[in-house]
Enzyme design. Structure first.
Site, PDB file in Angstrom:
ATOM      1  N   THR A  99       0.968  -1.354   0.005  1.00  0.00           N
ATOM      2  CA  THR A  99      -0.019  -0.123  -0.145  1.00  0.00           C
ATOM      3  C   THR A  99       0.843   1.216   0.005  1.00  0.00           C
ATOM      4  O   THR A  99       1.839   1.491   0.932  1.00  0.00           O
ATOM      5  CB  THR A  99      -0.710   0.060   1.190  1.00  0.00           C
ATOM      6  OG1 THR A  99      -1.818  -1.156   1.251  1.00  0.00           O
ATOM      7  CG2 THR A  99      -1.967   1.244   0.945  1.00  0.00           C
ATOM      8  N   LYS A 174      -7.230   0.986  -2.534  1.00  0.00           N
ATOM      9  CA  LYS A 174      -6.911   0.574  -1.210  1.00  0.00           C
ATOM     10  C   LYS A 174      -7.006   1.827  -0.329  1.00  0.00           C
ATOM     11  O   LYS A 174      -7.356   1.287   1.030  1.00  0.00           O
ATOM     12  CB  LYS A 174      -5.556   0.054  -1.127  1.00  0.00           C
ATOM     13  CG  LYS A 174      -4.905  -0.473  -0.039  1.00  0.00           C
ATOM     14  CD  LYS A 174      -5.647  -1.665   0.477  1.00  0.00           C
ATOM     15  CE  LYS A 174      -5.220  -2.096   2.109  1.00  0.00           C
ATOM     16  NZ  LYS A 174      -3.882  -2.587   2.143  1.00  0.00           N
ATOM     17  N   LYS A 242       0.490   4.412   8.843  1.00  0.00           N
ATOM     18  CA  LYS A 242       1.091   4.746   7.548  1.00  0.00           C
ATOM     19  C   LYS A 242       0.027   4.940   6.464  1.00  0.00           C
ATOM     20  O   LYS A 242      -0.192   5.716   5.589  1.00  0.00           O
ATOM     21  CB  LYS A 242       2.210   3.546   7.041  1.00  0.00           C
ATOM     22  CG  LYS A 242       2.693   3.760   5.675  1.00  0.00           C
ATOM     23  CD  LYS A 242       2.037   3.000   4.644  1.00  0.00           C
ATOM     24  CE  LYS A 242       2.494   1.645   4.800  1.00  0.00           C
ATOM     25  NZ  LYS A 242       2.026   0.923   3.538  1.00  0.00           N
TER      26      LYS A 242
END
Length: 292
Positions: A99, A174, A242
């Site tokens: 990702t 995502k 993150k």
């Protein structure tokens, strides 16, 4: 575009290890590289070929998959001296399943195309359970022809496999997934804590609410872990932070309001400050429950 037989996997962590195993079971010849060789020992014992550098791996395979930690790691593994784009043969497929930033996916795609390499961004959802069972959702950005060529690879690892659009669209999808989960996780924690504070059996409450309108992956799969105090990582707190930061960055660039995302991020950052960054995302319950 030739048949893909040899697949390289860079980054065999919690999910990467299971995804790699599924590729081998599907009949692909697997090569692996990870910074800590010990993490790949199980795969090597099962027949995977070890490489000491990403460069050596990239030069030896038909397709290379990357699943590393952070966008900075993606940058290094693609553009560094030992990077994929320097060493992969023309005609190789490069699939980043980390990702990462949509803009970085676009940058990789452009640089790869100039070298005759087919790049796709294909982050996943489904956690450790989905990785083990080969039932991941795979969100893909890139060109249709390249997507069709690597579809057998994706089918070895997942079930819900959709080409969302051009380079970067897999990453955008995502991040949208993570935005959805972010607020949902707060709701799940509040729900379990409510049941506990009311003197109820949270597991019994789950039996009533998981099949109705409140149902979600987090409620069905992570809430039982929360109740048991099982904080082993299917997906790390530090990696979720993150992802949320990447989503927030993209949202701000578009001028989008994301109050739910901001709240969830602040709570997870608090959790990490308490030293829990290496626990699973279900550890958020620790901020809510009286049992923590």
């Amino acid at each position: 575009m030739g048949t893909i037989k040899k697949v390289g996997f860079i980054g065999t962590g919690v999910m990467g290890k299971s995804m790699s195993r599924n590729l081998m079971q599907a009949g692909f010849e697997l090569a692996v590289y990870t910074r800590t060789k010990a993490k790949a020992e199980e795969l090597i014992d099962a027949g995977a070929v070890w490489h000491d550098t990403p460069a050596s791996l990239a030069a030896s395979v038909d397709a290379v998959i990357t699943m590393v930690g952070y966008p900075s790691d993606v940058q290094e593994v693609y553009f560094g001296e030992s990077g994929i784009l320097q060493h992969a043969k023309s005609g190789t497929y490069a699939i980043d399943m980390t990702t990462s930033r949509p803009a970085l996916a676009e940058e990789i795609h452009t640089a790869a195309k100039a070298k005759g390499i087919f790049a796709l961004d294909a982050p996943v959802s489904g956690g450790d359970v989905g990785a083990k069972n080969g039932k991941l959702a795979i969100m893909v950005g890139g060109e249709e022809e390249a997507f069709q060529a690597v579809l057998p690879i994706f089918e070895a690892m997942g079930e819900n496999i959709i080409l969302q659009g051009p380079a970067g669209f897999g990453q955008h999808t995502k991040l949208i997934n993570q935005v959805t989960i972010a607020s949902n996780m707060v709701g799940v924690c509040e729900a379990i804590s409510y049941a506990e504070y009311a003197g109820m059996d949270p597991s019994k409450v789950l039996q009533s609410i998981t099949t109705g309108a409140a149902g979600s992956f987090s409620l069905s799969n992570l809430a039982p872990r929360m109740i048991k105090g099982d904080y082993d990582p299917g997906f790390y707190v530090k990696h979720f932070i993150k992802d949320m930061l990447l989503a927030l960055e993209a949202a701000k660039e578009m001028g989008l309001m994301t109050p739910g995302l901001e709240l969830s991020l602040s709570l997870y950052e608090r959790l990490a400050e308490n030293g829990d960054g290496d626990l699973g995302t279900q550890a958020l319950i620790k901020l809510f429950t009286k049992k923590a």
